[in-house]
Structure formats: structure tokens, C-alpha cells
Design a protein around this motif. Sequence first.
Motif, PDB file in Angstrom:
ATOM      1  N   ILE A 230      45.275  49.655  43.594  1.00 15.35           N
ATOM      2  CA  ILE A 230      45.724  48.271  43.394  1.00 15.35           C
ATOM      3  C   ILE A 230      44.725  47.519  42.517  1.00 15.35           C
ATOM      4  N   ALA A 231      43.434  47.747  42.774  1.00 13.63           N
ATOM      5  CA  ALA A 231      42.388  47.082  41.976  1.00 13.63           C
ATOM      6  C   ALA A 231      42.474  47.513  40.510  1.00 13.63           C
ATOM      7  N   ASN A 232      42.764  48.790  40.269  1.00 13.54           N
ATOM      8  CA  ASN A 232      42.903  49.277  38.891  1.00 13.54           C
ATOM      9  C   ASN A 232      44.079  48.609  38.189  1.00 13.54           C
ATOM     10  N   ALA A 233      45.209  48.478  38.908  1.00 10.83           N
ATOM     11  CA  ALA A 233      46.390  47.837  38.318  1.00 10.83           C
ATOM     12  C   ALA A 233      46.117  46.366  38.032  1.00 10.83           C
ATOM     13  N   HIS A 234      45.490  45.687  39.000  1.00 11.93           N
ATOM     14  CA  HIS A 234      45.166  44.269  38.808  1.00 11.93           C
ATOM     15  C   HIS A 234      44.174  44.097  37.649  1.00 11.93           C
ATOM     16  N   GLY A 235      43.193  44.990  37.577  1.00  8.79           N
ATOM     17  CA  GLY A 235      42.198  44.925  36.496  1.00  8.79           C
ATOM     18  C   GLY A 235      42.843  45.056  35.131  1.00  8.79           C
ATOM     19  N   LEU A 236      43.857  45.929  35.040  1.00 11.68           N
ATOM     20  CA  LEU A 236      44.560  46.095  33.761  1.00 11.68           C
ATOM     21  C   LEU A 236      45.351  44.839  33.424  1.00 11.68           C
ATOM     22  N   LEU A 237      46.086  44.290  34.401  1.00 15.27           N
ATOM     23  CA  LEU A 237      46.843  43.053  34.154  1.00 15.27           C
ATOM     24  C   LEU A 237      45.914  41.928  33.710  1.00 15.27           C
ATOM     25  N   SER A 238      44.798  41.790  34.400  1.00 11.21           N
ATOM     26  CA  SER A 238      43.845  40.729  34.060  1.00 11.21           C
ATOM     27  C   SER A 238      43.287  40.925  32.651  1.00 11.21           C
ATOM     28  N   SER A 239      43.014  42.182  32.283  1.00  9.65           N
ATOM     29  CA  SER A 239      42.489  42.474  30.932  1.00  9.65           C
ATOM     30  C   SER A 239      43.513  42.141  29.852  1.00  9.65           C
ATOM     31  N   ILE A 240      44.786  42.434  30.133  1.00 13.05           N
ATOM     32  CA  ILE A 240      45.861  42.112  29.164  1.00 13.05           C
ATOM     33  C   ILE A 240      45.911  40.599  28.937  1.00 13.05           C
TER      34      ILE A 240
ATOM     35  N   GLU B  85      49.795  37.089  43.126  1.00 11.62           N
ATOM     36  CA  GLU B  85      49.504  37.312  44.553  1.00 11.62           C
ATOM     37  C   GLU B  85      50.667  38.028  45.240  1.00 11.62           C
ATOM     38  N   ARG B  86      51.900  37.642  44.893  1.00 15.59           N
ATOM     39  CA  ARG B  86      53.078  38.285  45.480  1.00 15.59           C
ATOM     40  C   ARG B  86      53.162  39.752  45.034  1.00 15.59           C
ATOM     41  N   TRP B  87      52.841  39.979  43.760  1.00 13.52           N
ATOM     42  CA  TRP B  87      52.847  41.349  43.208  1.00 13.52           C
ATOM     43  C   TRP B  87      51.844  42.228  43.947  1.00 13.52           C
ATOM     44  N   ILE B  88      50.640  41.705  44.175  1.00 17.99           N
ATOM     45  CA  ILE B  88      49.618  42.470  44.904  1.00 17.99           C
ATOM     46  C   ILE B  88      50.105  42.773  46.322  1.00 17.99           C
ATOM     47  N   MET B  89      50.747  41.799  46.945  1.00 17.26           N
ATOM     48  CA  MET B  89      51.281  42.006  48.295  1.00 17.26           C
ATOM     49  C   MET B  89      52.326  43.134  48.286  1.00 17.26           C
TER      50      MET B  89
ATOM     51  N   THR C 292      46.426  29.926  27.317  1.00 12.71           N
ATOM     52  CA  THR C 292      45.278  29.035  27.565  1.00 12.71           C
ATOM     53  C   THR C 292      44.470  29.472  28.775  1.00 12.71           C
ATOM     54  N   VAL C 293      45.119  30.199  29.709  1.00 10.52           N
ATOM     55  CA  VAL C 293      44.405  30.574  30.938  1.00 10.52           C
ATOM     56  C   VAL C 293      44.911  31.925  31.441  1.00 10.52           C
ATOM     57  N   ASN C 294      43.995  32.701  32.028  1.00  9.52           N
ATOM     58  CA  ASN C 294      44.323  34.002  32.623  1.00  9.52           C
ATOM     59  C   ASN C 294      44.615  33.784  34.107  1.00  9.52           C
ATOM     60  N   ARG C 295      45.884  33.816  34.485  1.00  4.86           N
ATOM     61  CA  ARG C 295      46.284  33.514  35.870  1.00  4.86           C
ATOM     62  C   ARG C 295      45.948  34.645  36.848  1.00  4.86           C
ATOM     63  N   ALA C 296      45.572  35.803  36.336  1.00  3.51           N
ATOM     64  CA  ALA C 296      45.262  36.931  37.236  1.00  3.51           C
ATOM     65  C   ALA C 296      43.796  36.940  37.646  1.00  3.51           C
ATOM     66  N   GLU C 297      42.998  36.080  37.000  1.00  8.33           N
ATOM     67  CA  GLU C 297      41.552  36.109  37.258  1.00  8.33           C
ATOM     68  C   GLU C 297      41.210  35.462  38.600  1.00  8.33           C
TER      69      GLU C 297
ATOM     70  N   ARG D 108      40.964  59.270  26.456  1.00  8.50           N
ATOM     71  CA  ARG D 108      42.152  59.321  27.305  1.00  8.50           C
ATOM     72  C   ARG D 108      42.612  57.941  27.783  1.00  8.50           C
ATOM     73  N   ILE D 109      41.855  56.904  27.451  1.00  8.96           N
ATOM     74  CA  ILE D 109      42.068  55.608  28.091  1.00  8.96           C
ATOM     75  C   ILE D 109      43.467  55.042  27.830  1.00  8.96           C
ATOM     76  N   ALA D 110      43.982  55.209  26.615  1.00 11.97           N
ATOM     77  CA  ALA D 110      45.306  54.661  26.286  1.00 11.97           C
ATOM     78  C   ALA D 110      46.376  55.309  27.152  1.00 11.97           C
ATOM     79  N   LYS D 111      46.277  56.621  27.332  1.00 12.65           N
ATOM     80  CA  LYS D 111      47.262  57.336  28.146  1.00 12.65           C
ATOM     81  C   LYS D 111      47.180  56.890  29.608  1.00 12.65           C
ATOM     82  N   ASP D 112      45.953  56.765  30.130  1.00  7.94           N
ATOM     83  CA  ASP D 112      45.767  56.339  31.526  1.00  7.94           C
ATOM     84  C   ASP D 112      46.293  54.922  31.744  1.00  7.94           C
ATOM     85  N   TYR D 113      45.973  54.021  30.812  1.00  2.00           N
ATOM     86  CA  TYR D 113      46.433  52.631  30.933  1.00  2.00           C
ATOM     87  C   TYR D 113      47.962  52.551  30.880  1.00  2.00           C
ATOM     88  N   ARG D 114      48.563  53.358  30.013  1.00  2.00           N
ATOM     89  CA  ARG D 114      50.029  53.331  29.900  1.00  2.00           C
ATOM     90  C   ARG D 114      50.679  53.796  31.209  1.00  2.00           C
ATOM     91  N   THR D 115      50.083  54.819  31.826  1.00  2.00           N
ATOM     92  CA  THR D 115      50.610  55.311  33.112  1.00  2.00           C
ATOM     93  C   THR D 115      50.541  54.214  34.170  1.00  2.00           C
TER      94      THR D 115
END
Length: 398
Positions: free
Chosen positions: A158-168, A119-123, A179-184, A88-95
Motif C-alpha cells: 500500500i505504501a508503494n502504491a501511495h508513494g507512486l501516486l504522490s510522486s505523480i 484516504e478512501r482509496w487507501i482504505m 497547485t497542490v499534491n493532495r496525496a502528501e 526496471r523501474i518503468a516496468k515496476d511502476y507501470r505494474t
Amino acid sequence: SKMKTPKKIVHKNGTVVWRVRFKPTPGANSASETFPTFEEAQQFIALIDQVGGQNARAARTPMTASARTLNAAFEDYLIVAASHGAERIAKDYRTIYNNRIAPYSGSWPTDAIKRENVERWIMELRTTETLASARARKRSKEEGKPLPPARFLAPKTIANAHGLLSSILRNEVRAERLTVNRAEGIPLPRITRRKEPVFLKPGEFARILDELPTRWQPLVALLAATGMRWGEVTALYPDDFDYESAPVIVRVSKAWKRGVSGWYIGEPKTAAGVRDITLPPQISELLLPLVEATPHELLVFRNSEGGHLRGDWFRPIWKKAVKAAGIRRMPRLHDLRHTHASWLISQGVPLTVIQRRLGHSSIKQTSDIYGHLAPEAGAIAAAAVQVALSQALPEIEG
């Protein structure tokens, strides 16, 4: 503001473009950029709000040329995640992506996403109302009733959304497109346990068991006696019980999972979830008639059609028994797992043993949840050290 409204311009040949007027820096003369679509013009305005006019203009060339957008990066990451994740992971991630990430920065070039944007997005997510809350408030307004208080996205969401962005973005770095993951490494809102566990005393559990219909007593007794998860206990077949062993063992190697097309039986939550759990004699005796009477191709605990016994179907039966037993705080079915651990701790069973029995992947997880239940552990440790030191330091007397 007026300067940040896309202006429609129609050329003599009939083509339409959209112009955005803005100030590259505060107090500077206004400048303009032109876009082929209204959507791109709006994206540019959003970028100005996030990073300022000058930075937005610098990102403009990749943004409108062949730049790799976050949307494209997400589609690539989804292939990677689906190749090894749960069904189910693809469907959950897409949501999560469509609801929490795409509206903010889906059309942005990945290299235009800076730490301050994340940081602004998380806020903004922290002040985003949940869908259920927004619907409830809208309904109350339409019916002329007092508005219920607004509920905002939970830290876990919020942590789930941030985790997905960071993974992308991490996947982009791995593929050498970034060159760098700015969400990490960005601090997140602290996740607090929504509901404290209810630990039942043996007498309280006995009263609940008494109030349950006889046919469900073995199921609930097994949950309390093993600490198994609901999805594990309802995936057991007769062959999972080993009555040749002493003491009797139940083998946990399967669990119900929610897939794209519904529920299916798969592997437990973690690799550590595959385990053998010993049963006390009174439980193995209680279960024996049921296990023996169940054909080996059927689930031991099943619904009337012989299939998946859903927790949401069983919950009203559980709640009715709890109320009839006069328990003040309403325990969830999952609290039987917590209760099991608390009983073991009260008898001095080591956390490492409890970790294996519950199928936790790390001792830290077990300690974080249950460590506080052993207040006498410090005294036990001190006494153990005293015994060990008694020969080396005989002059110290208690």
C-alpha cells in the motif's frame, strides 16, 4: 442503485449517448448528465460515490473536456522516473499503477482528486485481497476443499502504491499543472517487519557450515564474515579481492539487479553500498585458493555455466544444511547479514562502523534494525561518563 445506472440513449441520427441520473445533494431533486461513452458514464458514477453528486458535477466539465487525467500525468511521470532510475523501474511502476491506481482513478482529472479520495482509496486497498490469496481460495472452492483464510495487501504494498501516486502528483505540481499534491502527508498503515531476523550464535553457524558441501563453504563463510548482501557477494570477481592489503580487503562496487530483459550486474543498492570490507585472516585464507584458481573474467561464485548464481537455486542447499545442523528456527540467507551485525555488536563495535561495513545509507537504518541488540550500551555509556567526570567531580565516589 437504479439512479446510478448509465442509461443508453439512441438519437434519431443513430448516435449513442449514456445518461446518468443522480441527486446533487441528499434529498435534492434528481439531475442528469450525458456522456458520449459508457466508460465515461461509469467514471462519473465512481466520482459521485467518492465525492458526492454536486462535486462530481463541478468536476464534470474538465473531466469531459481537455482535462488532464491521472493516466496522462502518470505517462509523463514515467519519463522522468525512467530518466534517472534503475533499468526496471518503468516496468515496476507501470505494474503498480495498472493494478493499484488506474482502476480507482486513472480517468479522473488530477485536480478532481481530493485528500478524502486518497484516504478512501487507501482504505479500499487495505481490504483488497492479494492475487495469490484470491487464486488459492478459488482453487480450493473448485476442488471442494476448505477455504484458506484470505490474505490482504501488505502495508508495504500500500505504501508503494501511495508513494507512486504522490510522486505523480508532485511531478504535476513541479510542472505547474497542479497547485497542490493532495496525496502528501496522509497517514498510512504501519509497516511491520514480516519476519523477525534470526541471529545465529557462532556455534550454530559452525554446525551449519559443517553440513554444507565443501564447495559452498567459502561462499557462506564470506557472507557471515562480511554481512554482504547475496546480490553483492555473487557479483564478485577475483580482482575485487586485495591480498596485498593487510588485512585483506574485499571491494564491493557491484551487485546483481533485475532488469527488463533479465538479471544484470549494476551498482549496489545505495551509494553507501560501495565500500571496502576487511576480512579476518581465517576467511581470507579459506578464500585464497578459490580466488587464485578463478580466471579474472569469471565470477568467484558462479553457476555451472559460469554465470549468475541465483539465490532461489542455492536456497534448498542452505535449508538442507540448516536442518541437518539441528537449528530450531529456519534462518534465511539474508539472516547471515543480521548475524554478522549481531556478532560485531556483541564485541562492542560502534554502530557507525557497522553502518559503513553493511553499506547502510544512514545510521538510523542501522540503529533501527540492530540498536536493541546492545542492551549493555547504556551501562557502557554511564561508565564512560563517570571516567570523564572523575577529575571534575572527584568527591563523587562509586
